[in-house]
Design a protein around this motif. Structure first.
Motif, PDB file in Angstrom:
ATOM      1  N   LEU A   1       8.652  -6.388  -0.672  1.00  7.53           N
ATOM      2  CA  LEU A   1       7.465  -6.532  -1.516  1.00  7.53           C
ATOM      3  C   LEU A   1       6.314  -7.180  -0.737  1.00  7.53           C
ATOM      4  N   GLY A   2       6.621  -8.181   0.070  1.00  9.82           N
ATOM      5  CA  GLY A   2       5.603  -8.840   0.887  1.00  9.82           C
ATOM      6  C   GLY A   2       4.997  -7.909   1.916  1.00  9.82           C
ATOM      7  N   LEU A   3       5.841  -7.078   2.532  1.00 13.41           N
ATOM      8  CA  LEU A   3       5.332  -6.116   3.508  1.00 13.41           C
ATOM      9  C   LEU A   3       4.405  -5.091   2.859  1.00 13.41           C
ATOM     10  N   ILE A   4       4.803  -4.588   1.711  1.00 16.94           N
ATOM     11  CA  ILE A   4       3.977  -3.595   1.015  1.00 16.94           C
ATOM     12  C   ILE A   4       2.658  -4.215   0.575  1.00 16.94           C
ATOM     13  N   LEU A   5       2.730  -5.388  -0.021  1.00 16.08           N
ATOM     14  CA  LEU A   5       1.515  -6.070  -0.468  1.00 16.08           C
ATOM     15  C   LEU A   5       0.622  -6.427   0.718  1.00 16.08           C
ATOM     16  N   GLY A   6       1.203  -6.894   1.804  1.00 17.95           N
ATOM     17  CA  GLY A   6       0.444  -7.231   3.002  1.00 17.95           C
ATOM     18  C   GLY A   6      -0.249  -6.017   3.602  1.00 17.95           C
TER      19      GLY A   6
END
Length: 71
Positions: A16-21
């Motif tokens: 989720l952090g990678l996608i949001l980033g």
């Protein structure tokens, strides 16, 4: 089974952090390019005029091609 749930939640948070980033960085970069556009032929002509030169079309194209090769 508690450790499996913890591992899955950590992996899920990372994904989720990678996608949001990715989407935040993409939006920031688009905003940056809109505010500071890359150099184009018109800008090169204006810079040469400010230096007291009248550029020919050949000179402008040479500068553009040399700048594109360095990227």
């Amino acid at each position: 089974m508690g450790t499996l749930g913890e591992i899955l939640s950590i992996v899920g948070a990372l994904v989720l952090g990678l996608i949001l980033g990715f989407f935040l960085a993409r939006a920031w970069f688009k905003k940056y390019l809109k505010k500071n556009p890359p150099v184009n032929e018109r800008m090169i002509r204006e810079m040469m005029r400010q230096m007291g030169r009248t550029p020919s079309e050949k000179q402008v194209r040479q500068v553009m091609s040399s700048m594109n090769q360095t990227k």
